[in-house]
Design a protein around this motif. Sequence first.
Motif, PDB file in Angstrom:
ATOM      1  N   THR A 100       0.801  -1.228   0.000  1.00  0.00           N
ATOM      2  CA  THR A 100       0.000   0.000   0.000  1.00  0.00           C
ATOM      3  C   THR A 100       0.835   1.279   0.000  1.00  0.00           C
ATOM      4  O   THR A 100       0.273   2.363  -0.119  1.00  0.00           O
ATOM      5  CB  THR A 100      -0.930   0.027   1.229  1.00  0.00           C
ATOM      6  OG1 THR A 100      -0.140  -0.027   2.421  1.00  0.00           O
ATOM      7  CG2 THR A 100      -1.920  -1.126   1.196  1.00  0.00           C
ATOM      8  N   CYS A 101       2.138   1.156   0.100  1.00  0.00           N
ATOM      9  CA  CYS A 101       2.974   2.360   0.171  1.00  0.00           C
ATOM     10  C   CYS A 101       3.005   3.077  -1.178  1.00  0.00           C
ATOM     11  O   CYS A 101       2.715   2.500  -2.219  1.00  0.00           O
ATOM     12  CB  CYS A 101       4.393   2.009   0.600  1.00  0.00           C
ATOM     13  SG  CYS A 101       5.342   1.125  -0.637  1.00  0.00           S
ATOM     14  N   LYS A 102       3.352   4.350  -1.099  1.00  0.00           N
ATOM     15  CA  LYS A 102       3.521   5.146  -2.314  1.00  0.00           C
ATOM     16  C   LYS A 102       5.016   5.352  -2.512  1.00  0.00           C
ATOM     17  O   LYS A 102       5.715   5.827  -1.611  1.00  0.00           O
ATOM     18  CB  LYS A 102       2.820   6.490  -2.188  1.00  0.00           C
ATOM     19  CG  LYS A 102       2.970   7.327  -3.440  1.00  0.00           C
ATOM     20  CD  LYS A 102       2.279   8.657  -3.323  1.00  0.00           C
ATOM     21  CE  LYS A 102       2.463   9.350  -4.669  1.00  0.00           C
ATOM     22  NZ  LYS A 102       2.522  10.742  -4.617  1.00  0.00           N
ATOM     23  N   ILE A 103       5.504   4.978  -3.685  1.00  0.00           N
ATOM     24  CA  ILE A 103       6.913   5.133  -4.016  1.00  0.00           C
ATOM     25  C   ILE A 103       7.020   6.141  -5.142  1.00  0.00           C
ATOM     26  O   ILE A 103       6.389   5.975  -6.189  1.00  0.00           O
ATOM     27  CB  ILE A 103       7.548   3.794  -4.435  1.00  0.00           C
ATOM     28  CG1 ILE A 103       7.391   2.757  -3.319  1.00  0.00           C
ATOM     29  CG2 ILE A 103       9.014   3.992  -4.803  1.00  0.00           C
ATOM     30  CD1 ILE A 103       7.829   1.361  -3.699  1.00  0.00           C
ATOM     31  N   GLU A 104       7.803   7.185  -4.900  1.00  0.00           N
ATOM     32  CA  GLU A 104       8.007   8.200  -5.922  1.00  0.00           C
ATOM     33  C   GLU A 104       9.469   8.143  -6.367  1.00  0.00           C
ATOM     34  O   GLU A 104      10.385   8.348  -5.569  1.00  0.00           O
ATOM     35  CB  GLU A 104       7.683   9.587  -5.378  1.00  0.00           C
ATOM     36  CG  GLU A 104       7.810  10.666  -6.431  1.00  0.00           C
ATOM     37  CD  GLU A 104       7.423  12.040  -5.906  1.00  0.00           C
ATOM     38  OE1 GLU A 104       8.037  13.017  -6.341  1.00  0.00           O
ATOM     39  OE2 GLU A 104       6.511  12.116  -5.061  1.00  0.00           O
ATOM     40  N   TRP A 105       9.659   7.838  -7.638  1.00  0.00           N
ATOM     41  CA  TRP A 105      10.998   7.748  -8.216  1.00  0.00           C
ATOM     42  C   TRP A 105      11.399   9.127  -8.729  1.00  0.00           C
ATOM     43  O   TRP A 105      10.664   9.749  -9.470  1.00  0.00           O
ATOM     44  CB  TRP A 105      11.004   6.710  -9.333  1.00  0.00           C
ATOM     45  CG  TRP A 105      10.516   5.384  -8.841  1.00  0.00           C
ATOM     46  CD1 TRP A 105       9.255   4.888  -8.932  1.00  0.00           C
ATOM     47  CD2 TRP A 105      11.272   4.423  -8.119  1.00  0.00           C
ATOM     48  NE1 TRP A 105       9.178   3.665  -8.319  1.00  0.00           N
ATOM     49  CE2 TRP A 105      10.414   3.350  -7.809  1.00  0.00           C
ATOM     50  CE3 TRP A 105      12.592   4.354  -7.697  1.00  0.00           C
ATOM     51  CZ2 TRP A 105      10.828   2.232  -7.112  1.00  0.00           C
ATOM     52  CZ3 TRP A 105      13.012   3.224  -7.012  1.00  0.00           C
ATOM     53  CH2 TRP A 105      12.136   2.183  -6.711  1.00  0.00           C
ATOM     54  N   CYS A 106      12.570   9.607  -8.325  1.00  0.00           N
ATOM     55  CA  CYS A 106      12.983  10.976  -8.627  1.00  0.00           C
ATOM     56  C   CYS A 106      14.208  11.013  -9.547  1.00  0.00           C
ATOM     57  O   CYS A 106      15.001  10.065  -9.580  1.00  0.00           O
ATOM     58  CB  CYS A 106      13.327  11.709  -7.335  1.00  0.00           C
ATOM     59  SG  CYS A 106      12.004  11.677  -6.103  1.00  0.00           S
ATOM     60  N   ASN A 107      14.333  12.123 -10.238  1.00  0.00           N
ATOM     61  CA  ASN A 107      15.510  12.425 -11.045  1.00  0.00           C
ATOM     62  C   ASN A 107      15.923  11.301 -11.994  1.00  0.00           C
ATOM     63  O   ASN A 107      17.098  10.976 -12.119  1.00  0.00           O
ATOM     64  CB  ASN A 107      16.685  12.824 -10.150  1.00  0.00           C
ATOM     65  CG  ASN A 107      16.398  14.088  -9.386  1.00  0.00           C
ATOM     66  OD1 ASN A 107      15.713  14.984  -9.875  1.00  0.00           O
ATOM     67  ND2 ASN A 107      16.892  14.159  -8.160  1.00  0.00           N
ATOM     68  N   GLY A 108      14.943  10.697 -12.618  1.00  0.00           N
ATOM     69  CA  GLY A 108      15.231   9.690 -13.634  1.00  0.00           C
ATOM     70  C   GLY A 108      15.600   8.321 -13.107  1.00  0.00           C
ATOM     71  O   GLY A 108      16.046   7.465 -13.875  1.00  0.00           O
ATOM     72  N   THR A 109      15.444   8.100 -11.804  1.00  0.00           N
ATOM     73  CA  THR A 109      15.733   6.774 -11.256  1.00  0.00           C
ATOM     74  C   THR A 109      14.772   5.765 -11.867  1.00  0.00           C
ATOM     75  O   THR A 109      13.564   5.974 -11.891  1.00  0.00           O
ATOM     76  CB  THR A 109      15.586   6.763  -9.720  1.00  0.00           C
ATOM     77  OG1 THR A 109      16.528   7.667  -9.161  1.00  0.00           O
ATOM     78  CG2 THR A 109      15.816   5.373  -9.153  1.00  0.00           C
ATOM     79  N   THR A 110      15.319   4.684 -12.372  1.00  0.00           N
ATOM     80  CA  THR A 110      14.499   3.634 -12.966  1.00  0.00           C
ATOM     81  C   THR A 110      13.699   2.943 -11.869  1.00  0.00           C
ATOM     82  O   THR A 110      14.278   2.463 -10.886  1.00  0.00           O
ATOM     83  CB  THR A 110      15.383   2.596 -13.686  1.00  0.00           C
ATOM     84  OG1 THR A 110      16.153   3.271 -14.673  1.00  0.00           O
ATOM     85  CG2 THR A 110      14.551   1.502 -14.311  1.00  0.00           C
ATOM     86  N   PRO A 111      12.388   2.894 -12.010  1.00  0.00           N
ATOM     87  CA  PRO A 111      11.558   2.238 -10.989  1.00  0.00           C
ATOM     88  C   PRO A 111      11.905   0.749 -10.836  1.00  0.00           C
ATOM     89  O   PRO A 111      12.291   0.086 -11.788  1.00  0.00           O
ATOM     90  CB  PRO A 111      10.140   2.411 -11.512  1.00  0.00           C
ATOM     91  CG  PRO A 111      10.213   3.607 -12.405  1.00  0.00           C
ATOM     92  CD  PRO A 111      11.572   3.531 -13.034  1.00  0.00           C
ATOM     93  N   ILE A 112      11.747   0.280  -9.631  1.00  0.00           N
ATOM     94  CA  ILE A 112      11.950  -1.129  -9.301  1.00  0.00           C
ATOM     95  C   ILE A 112      10.584  -1.692  -8.937  1.00  0.00           C
ATOM     96  O   ILE A 112       9.810  -1.052  -8.224  1.00  0.00           O
ATOM     97  CB  ILE A 112      12.924  -1.280  -8.121  1.00  0.00           C
ATOM     98  CG1 ILE A 112      14.281  -0.648  -8.472  1.00  0.00           C
ATOM     99  CG2 ILE A 112      13.095  -2.729  -7.724  1.00  0.00           C
ATOM    100  CD1 ILE A 112      15.212  -0.477  -7.279  1.00  0.00           C
ATOM    101  N   SER A 113      10.298  -2.881  -9.407  1.00  0.00           N
ATOM    102  CA  SER A 113       8.980  -3.467  -9.135  1.00  0.00           C
ATOM    103  C   SER A 113       8.822  -3.744  -7.640  1.00  0.00           C
ATOM    104  O   SER A 113       9.794  -4.037  -6.938  1.00  0.00           O
ATOM    105  CB  SER A 113       8.790  -4.753  -9.924  1.00  0.00           C
ATOM    106  OG  SER A 113       9.570  -5.798  -9.368  1.00  0.00           O
ATOM    107  N   LYS A 114       7.577  -3.672  -7.186  1.00  0.00           N
ATOM    108  CA  LYS A 114       7.312  -3.968  -5.783  1.00  0.00           C
ATOM    109  C   LYS A 114       7.675  -5.412  -5.452  1.00  0.00           C
ATOM    110  O   LYS A 114       8.122  -5.703  -4.346  1.00  0.00           O
ATOM    111  CB  LYS A 114       5.847  -3.666  -5.436  1.00  0.00           C
ATOM    112  CG  LYS A 114       5.584  -2.175  -5.314  1.00  0.00           C
ATOM    113  CD  LYS A 114       4.220  -1.878  -4.740  1.00  0.00           C
ATOM    114  CE  LYS A 114       4.048  -0.365  -4.545  1.00  0.00           C
ATOM    115  NZ  LYS A 114       2.770  -0.041  -3.902  1.00  0.00           N
ATOM    116  N   ALA A 115       7.533  -6.304  -6.419  1.00  0.00           N
ATOM    117  CA  ALA A 115       7.907  -7.703  -6.189  1.00  0.00           C
ATOM    118  C   ALA A 115       9.412  -7.829  -5.931  1.00  0.00           C
ATOM    119  O   ALA A 115       9.842  -8.578  -5.040  1.00  0.00           O
ATOM    120  CB  ALA A 115       7.499  -8.562  -7.384  1.00  0.00           C
ATOM    121  N   ASP A 116      10.215  -7.092  -6.693  1.00  0.00           N
ATOM    122  CA  ASP A 116      11.666  -7.126  -6.484  1.00  0.00           C
ATOM    123  C   ASP A 116      12.039  -6.503  -5.142  1.00  0.00           C
ATOM    124  O   ASP A 116      12.941  -6.993  -4.445  1.00  0.00           O
ATOM    125  CB  ASP A 116      12.393  -6.405  -7.624  1.00  0.00           C
ATOM    126  CG  ASP A 116      12.378  -7.200  -8.920  1.00  0.00           C
ATOM    127  OD1 ASP A 116      12.071  -8.409  -8.895  1.00  0.00           O
ATOM    128  OD2 ASP A 116      12.675  -6.595  -9.968  1.00  0.00           O
TER     129      ASP A 116
END
Length: 117
Positions: free
Chosen positions: A25-41
């Motif tokens: 349920t958390c909110k993850i905000e990726w900043c400055n071009g950071t490649t998102p990582i899946s919640k499963a990973d």
Amino acid sequence: MKILDAILKINPSAEVSVIGSDINTCKIEWCNGTTPISKADIQAQLPIVEFDMAMEDLRAKRNKLLADTDYTVLQDSTYTDEQVAEWVIYRQALRDITNNLTTVADVEAVVFPTKPA
């Protein structure tokens, strides 16, 4: 904190903010071009992060016990050779306490050795 630690374990240079402590349920905000990582990973890293945190806590307790007994093995100690030998054994047992631990349950099951009298 665990979620952020898991993310940084995967990508130490990630620029990210995390709101919430539940991976689902958390909110993850990726900043400055950071490649998102899946919640499963990220979730796959959580047991490793929990183990690392448990080991860090165990080492802190162990290190305090060692520091509290440093005086027992100094050259100007007033202990007899036999007493110093007991303290040396105790202190080595403290150093060895982290050996062969692989899970949080292992860490939680650690029994500290008894101080010499």
